[in-house]
Enzyme design. Sequence first.
Site, PDB file in Angstrom:
ATOM      1  N   LEU A  68       0.827  -1.220   0.000  1.00  0.00           N
ATOM      2  CA  LEU A  68       0.000   0.000   0.000  1.00  0.00           C
ATOM      3  C   LEU A  68       0.862   1.271   0.000  1.00  0.00           C
ATOM      4  CD1 LEU A  68      -2.839  -1.143   2.456  1.00  0.00           C
ATOM      5  CD2 LEU A  68      -2.951  -0.991  -0.032  1.00  0.00           C
ATOM      6  N   GLY A  69       2.104   1.129  -0.434  1.00  0.00           N
ATOM      7  CA  GLY A  69       2.934   2.322  -0.636  1.00  0.00           C
ATOM      8  C   GLY A  69       3.679   2.798   0.594  1.00  0.00           C
ATOM      9  N   SER A  70       4.108   1.857   1.452  1.00  0.00           N
ATOM     10  CA  SER A  70       4.775   2.269   2.698  1.00  0.00           C
ATOM     11  C   SER A  70       6.129   2.934   2.450  1.00  0.00           C
ATOM     12  CB  SER A  70       4.939   1.073   3.637  1.00  0.00           C
ATOM     13  OG  SER A  70       5.749   0.087   3.034  1.00  0.00           O
ATOM     14  N   SER A  71       6.872   2.503   1.408  1.00  0.00           N
ATOM     15  CA  SER A  71       8.197   3.096   1.156  1.00  0.00           C
ATOM     16  C   SER A  71       8.065   4.574   0.800  1.00  0.00           C
ATOM     17  CB  SER A  71       8.906   2.386  -0.002  1.00  0.00           C
ATOM     18  OG  SER A  71       8.917   1.009   0.213  1.00  0.00           O
TER      19      SER A  71
ATOM     20  N   ALA B 239       5.418   6.476   1.494  1.00  0.00           N
ATOM     21  CA  ALA B 239       4.831   7.206   2.628  1.00  0.00           C
ATOM     22  C   ALA B 239       5.903   7.537   3.666  1.00  0.00           C
ATOM     23  CB  ALA B 239       3.703   6.391   3.254  1.00  0.00           C
TER      24      ALA B 239
ATOM     25  N   ASP C  47       2.855   6.526  -6.098  1.00  0.00           N
ATOM     26  CA  ASP C  47       2.773   6.322  -4.638  1.00  0.00           C
ATOM     27  C   ASP C  47       3.289   7.562  -3.902  1.00  0.00           C
ATOM     28  OD1 ASP C  47       2.853   3.870  -5.969  1.00  0.00           O
ATOM     29  OD2 ASP C  47       3.803   2.819  -4.297  1.00  0.00           O
TER      30      ASP C  47
HETATM   31  C1  MEV Z   1       2.571  -0.172  -8.462  1.00  0.00           C
HETATM   32  O1  MEV Z   1       1.887   0.255  -7.306  1.00  0.00           O
HETATM   33  C2  MEV Z   1       2.032   0.499  -9.699  1.00  0.00           C
HETATM   34  C3  MEV Z   1       2.839   0.305 -10.983  1.00  0.00           C
HETATM   35  O2  MEV Z   1       2.174   1.027 -11.994  1.00  0.00           O
HETATM   36  C4  MEV Z   1       4.250   0.804 -10.824  1.00  0.00           C
HETATM   37  C5  MEV Z   1       4.346   2.307 -10.716  1.00  0.00           C
HETATM   38  O3  MEV Z   1       3.438   3.052 -11.117  1.00  0.00           O
HETATM   39  O4  MEV Z   1       5.386   2.771 -10.208  1.00  0.00           O
HETATM   40  C6  MEV Z   1       2.877  -1.154 -11.370  1.00  0.00           C
END
Ligand code: MEV
Length: 292
Positions: A89-92, A94, A135
Amino acid sequence: MKITTASAPGKLILFGEHAVIYGYPCIGIAISKRISATVQQAARDKIITPSVVKSPFVEEALKYFRQKYKVVGQVLITTNGDFSHHVGLGSSSAVTVAVIKALSQFFNIKLSSREVFDISYKIVLSIQKVGSGFDVAVAAYGGALYFKNGGGVIEQLSISQLPLIIGYSGTKADTATIVKKISQEYKKNTRFAPIFSSIGNIVDTAKNTLVEGNFEKAGKLMTENHRLLQELGVSTKKLNEMVEAAISAGAYGGKLSGAGGGDCMIALVERDKQNSVMAAIQKVGGEIVSAL
Ligand code: MEV
């Protein structure tokens, strides 16, 4: 003693993952789960990250911030999260954004959301080597965003709270590896370009659909987007089962969210059907992360 704290949200991609890397837009939202960073004066630089053994993102953020702004004084950085780095869910992103914001407050350097994005994207990219930066944008801006690769477009969307269920497939995905694999295959395989273009069309239709608040149509678009991600080869048996189970139990639609290969799926579900959809997802072995 001066102490500053800042936080940043995790993200969900609603439409457009993978295609976003190839110039098409994507849409996603911030979730209520956040990561926070606290900065305080210390005798020497120290980083405490209770949920991970070592965080290259926090280390790099401190190094980058010091070099860019030539700040003087040692700090202790402590991070805390209310979601796991295992679920995709994008912790890095965040944690990187939270650290940059907390450092900028500590050293009295005013940064706009765009500046926080630009700095944090450089840091994340220096470690992960690939990624659209979506993210990072959600962590920096919050809310709902229509986004193009590298922050070429970052448009804040005014949409009402979506009734979503997030289900974890039980497998941690390696986003960078999947993105690299797709990019290698894209060079050799002509069937990828039309898939990305179709995903791009879905994203643009979905943008209006979400702004209008038409959940039924948005759900159908999600399912179409999922089928295209299946064609791309990034879904898994488990993710497919979870999506199908959610739809059979009454969801408007569903899809994997993120790179695929594991991590999470989402289902758009009216509130009165959430319990039966959650039960259906659990029945096929999915784990409910959250119901929004
Ligand atoms: C990953 O959450 C989403 C991708 O499109 C990669 C990115 O946008 O960096 C697969």
